[in-house]
Design a protein around this motif. Structure first.
Motif, PDB file in Angstrom:
ATOM      1  N   GLY A 132       0.774  -1.199  -0.062  1.00 33.08           N
ATOM      2  CA  GLY A 132      -0.042  -0.082   0.269  1.00 33.08           C
ATOM      3  C   GLY A 132       0.598   1.297  -0.012  1.00 33.08           C
ATOM      4  N   ASN A 133       2.068   1.065   0.068  1.00 35.14           N
ATOM      5  CA  ASN A 133       2.851   2.340   0.057  1.00 35.14           C
ATOM      6  C   ASN A 133       3.828   2.427  -1.139  1.00 35.14           C
ATOM      7  N   SER A 134       3.896   3.533  -1.757  1.00 37.90           N
ATOM      8  CA  SER A 134       4.603   3.693  -3.095  1.00 37.90           C
ATOM      9  C   SER A 134       5.755   4.760  -3.255  1.00 37.90           C
ATOM     10  N   PHE A 135       6.432   4.564  -4.096  1.00 41.49           N
ATOM     11  CA  PHE A 135       7.534   5.744  -4.417  1.00 41.49           C
ATOM     12  C   PHE A 135       7.873   5.226  -6.139  1.00 41.49           C
ATOM     13  N   ASN A 158      12.293   5.143  -0.443  1.00 38.88           N
ATOM     14  CA  ASN A 158      11.884   3.691  -0.727  1.00 38.88           C
ATOM     15  C   ASN A 158      11.304   3.077   0.243  1.00 38.88           C
ATOM     16  N   VAL A 159      10.134   2.563  -0.051  1.00 40.27           N
ATOM     17  CA  VAL A 159       9.221   1.879   0.960  1.00 40.27           C
ATOM     18  C   VAL A 159       9.551   0.395   1.245  1.00 40.27           C
ATOM     19  N   GLY A 160      10.490  -0.005   0.557  1.00 37.92           N
ATOM     20  CA  GLY A 160      10.876  -1.755   0.873  1.00 37.92           C
ATOM     21  C   GLY A 160      11.227  -2.548  -0.249  1.00 37.92           C
ATOM     22  N   VAL A 161      12.065  -1.850  -1.246  1.00 39.95           N
ATOM     23  CA  VAL A 161      12.376  -2.726  -2.409  1.00 39.95           C
ATOM     24  C   VAL A 161      13.683  -2.843  -2.451  1.00 39.95           C
ATOM     25  N   THR A 162      14.141  -3.890  -2.863  1.00 39.99           N
ATOM     26  CA  THR A 162      15.818  -3.811  -2.946  1.00 39.99           C
ATOM     27  C   THR A 162      16.157  -4.379  -4.593  1.00 39.99           C
ATOM     28  N   ALA A 163      16.695  -3.439  -5.123  1.00 44.40           N
ATOM     29  CA  ALA A 163      17.060  -3.964  -6.640  1.00 44.40           C
ATOM     30  C   ALA A 163      18.476  -4.646  -6.842  1.00 44.40           C
ATOM     31  N   THR A 164      18.823  -5.697  -7.307  1.00 50.55           N
ATOM     32  CA  THR A 164      19.977  -6.405  -8.036  1.00 50.55           C
ATOM     33  C   THR A 164      19.952  -6.503  -9.272  1.00 50.55           C
ATOM     34  N   ILE A 165      20.943  -6.987  -9.844  1.00 49.05           N
ATOM     35  CA  ILE A 165      21.373  -7.276 -11.045  1.00 49.05           C
ATOM     36  C   ILE A 165      21.588  -8.841 -11.096  1.00 49.05           C
ATOM     37  N   VAL A 166      21.031  -9.540 -11.916  1.00 51.83           N
ATOM     38  CA  VAL A 166      21.334 -10.888 -12.054  1.00 51.83           C
ATOM     39  C   VAL A 166      21.862 -11.476 -13.442  1.00 51.83           C
ATOM     40  N   THR A 180      10.606  -7.221   3.299  1.00 52.37           N
ATOM     41  CA  THR A 180       9.932  -8.109   4.135  1.00 52.37           C
ATOM     42  C   THR A 180       9.216  -9.258   3.657  1.00 52.37           C
ATOM     43  N   GLU A 181       8.921 -10.329   4.669  1.00 49.11           N
ATOM     44  CA  GLU A 181       8.206 -11.305   3.977  1.00 49.11           C
ATOM     45  C   GLU A 181       6.674 -11.181   3.979  1.00 49.11           C
ATOM     46  N   GLY A 182       5.912 -12.090   3.402  1.00 51.98           N
ATOM     47  CA  GLY A 182       4.602 -12.042   3.749  1.00 51.98           C
ATOM     48  C   GLY A 182       3.724 -11.767   2.443  1.00 51.98           C
ATOM     49  N   SER A 183       2.418 -12.118   2.382  1.00 51.59           N
ATOM     50  CA  SER A 183       1.522 -11.658   1.140  1.00 51.59           C
ATOM     51  C   SER A 183       1.166 -10.190   1.218  1.00 51.59           C
ATOM     52  N   ALA A 184       1.357  -9.662   2.193  1.00 50.24           N
ATOM     53  CA  ALA A 184       1.139  -8.372   2.452  1.00 50.24           C
ATOM     54  C   ALA A 184       2.278  -7.095   1.432  1.00 50.24           C
ATOM     55  N   SER A 185       3.325  -7.734   1.166  1.00 57.61           N
ATOM     56  CA  SER A 185       4.463  -7.064   0.924  1.00 57.61           C
ATOM     57  C   SER A 185       4.868  -7.466  -0.635  1.00 57.61           C
TER      58      SER A 185
END
Length: 455
Positions: A132-135, A158-166, A180-185
């Motif tokens: 429910g949080n945006s950026f 940033n409300v909780g996203v980590t970006a990596t290059i694979v 964070t874990e869980g269906s709400a995230s």
């Protein structure tokens, strides 16, 4: 007639005479300076010893200052690999069968592949929503995949996203993981191009691949299902926190919780030992040996006597533990002897720990009024920065500087005395030399008179 060395004219040991006079003046004063310096150094050392004893006493008090540290629980999970557990004072003794069906998982999505991470993607904006949080971040036409990842990770909102290059055999892609874990995230991404379709082609619709679905943890406690957004399950059992580490619905682990009476008693005994050690240090630092007629460094010191008096008073006072009831240490089996030292009645203390743990907690751990908290407040007034011990040491430093100034002034005075004495004795030496010369000339003339018979 000029003299080339002192004492030639008078044949007197002037240097020895001057040294003897100066030393007679100097030695008693220097001895006094030395005694005063030794006294101050002894007091500084004694204050260090006192501070160390107080600090050790505070270490013991810390284990009694709150209920969580005093009213402890023993937790056993057997050889389970599925979870670890901790319990606070609210946990009741008991045994529970626990199954872990599923661990919580973080949502993870990946964009379309590029040839390599240094390749530019497009121009526009990426907007993210998590729980429910945006950026969002603006993407320049010159931004590579690596630059986009850095912009996402470094975004202040940033409300909780980590970006990596694979990078794999298929190429390089931007992977986004919820923090964070869980269906709400779950992560949702909206790509908006200002020129071309590069961002849409990478992140919108079917171009965004779900690599790991968001999942809640699922466990069963004695058959009751418990779902959690994370792998930390708190208070499903009152006062207990489970940290899930693996899952297998076919495996049951046993969680056992007991009151940790052994550690509680150990903490109380450490308090008693630390108090007795502190009082022994105070006695030693402020004692007077009548046989040797020698006083300790802080004998008669008002500060250390005040500390001793306050400690003894607090130890003997009753504490309000609620419900109109008051308790003292001796109610728990901790007695004070005629020397002010504490001793433990093990049977009485064991019974109190087993049956009156709440009262023990009230006696020691009640905020502000609990014995451990009041003793901590008292001792901290001595050991803290700017406290009584530092104030006393500052005073000793001033005393040392004053003695140093006095020694310097006295040394100058002795130099002046020595110079004055040499001046006076040298004048006397010249006078004696002159008189001796006149006497010798007179004798020569008398001897030269007619009729003088020389033997």
């Amino acid at each position: 007639m000029a003299l080339t060395a002192t004492g030639i004219g008078s044949n007197l040991p002037i240097s020895e005479i001057v040294s003897a006079i100066v030393n007679a003046e100097k030695t008693p004063k220097e001895a006094l300076f030395a005694r005063n310096e030794q006294t101050i150094e002894a007091k500084v050392s004694a204050m260090g010893t006192l501070k160390s004893a107080l600090s050790k006493f505070q270490d013991a008090l810390k284990k009694l200052q709150t209920g969580d540290k005093l009213d402890l629980r023993k937790v056993s999970t057997g050889d389970s690999i599925y979870f670890k557990a901790t319990a606070d004072k609210n946990a009741q003794s008991g045994s529970y069968g626990i199954k872990v069906e599923q661990l919580a998982a973080k949502h993870k999505v990946g964009g379309a592949y590029t040839t390599d991470a240094s390749q530019t993607v497009g121009e526009g904006r990426l907007d993210f929503t998590v729980n429910g949080n945006s950026f969002g971040v603006d993407i320049a036409a010159t931004d590579s995949l690596s630059a986009i990842a850095s912009k996402i990770n470094d975004a202040s909102d940033n409300v909780g996203v980590t970006a990596t290059i694979v990078t794999s055999d298929a190429g390089s892609r931007l992977v986004l993981t919820s923090n964070t874990e869980g269906s709400a995230s779950q992560i949702s991404v909206v790509a908006t191009d200002t020129t071309g379709t590069g961002l849409n082609d990478m992140f919108n619709g079917v171009n965004l691949t779900e690599l790991q679905p968001a999942a809640n943890s699922i466990i069963y406690i004695d058959g009751d299902k418990v779902t959690s957004q994370t792998n930390e399950v708190k208070d499903a059992i009152a006062g207990v926190t489970l940290n899930l580490t693996d899952a297998d619905i076919n495996k049951t682990s046993t969680l056992t919780i007991e009151q940790d009476t052994d550690t509680v008693k150990t903490n109380i005994k450490e308090f008693v030992d630390a108090y007795n050690s502190l009082m022994s240090s105070i006695d030693k630092l402020s004692s007077y040996d009548a046989d040797s007629k020698k006083a300790a460094a802080l004998q008669g010191d008002s500060m250390i006597r005040g500390l001793e008096s306050q400690l003894r008073s607090m130890i003997s006072e009753r504490v309000d533990v609620g419900g109109g009831e008051t308790l003292a240490l001796y109610d728990m089996g901790i007695k004070t002897d005629r020397y002010g030292k504490l001793s433990i009645d093990d049977t009485k203390l064991d019974n109190a720990i087993k049956n009156d743990m709440g009262k023990i907690e009230g006696l020691f751990s009640t905020a502000d009024t609990g014995l451990a908290n009041r003793l901590e407040s008292l001792t901290n007034g001595y050991v803290k920065s700017g406290g009584l011990i530092q104030g006393r040491n500052n005073s000793y430093s001033n005393d040392k500087q004053r003695i140093a100034d006095q020694k310097e002034a006295f040394a100058l005075k002795m130099e002046q005395l020595e110079a004055r004495l040499y001046k006076q004795f040298n004048r006397m030496d010249l006078v004696v030399a002159s008189l001796n010369q006149q006497s010798s000339g007179l004798a020569d003339r008398l001897n030269s008179l007619p009729g003088v018979v020389r033997s």
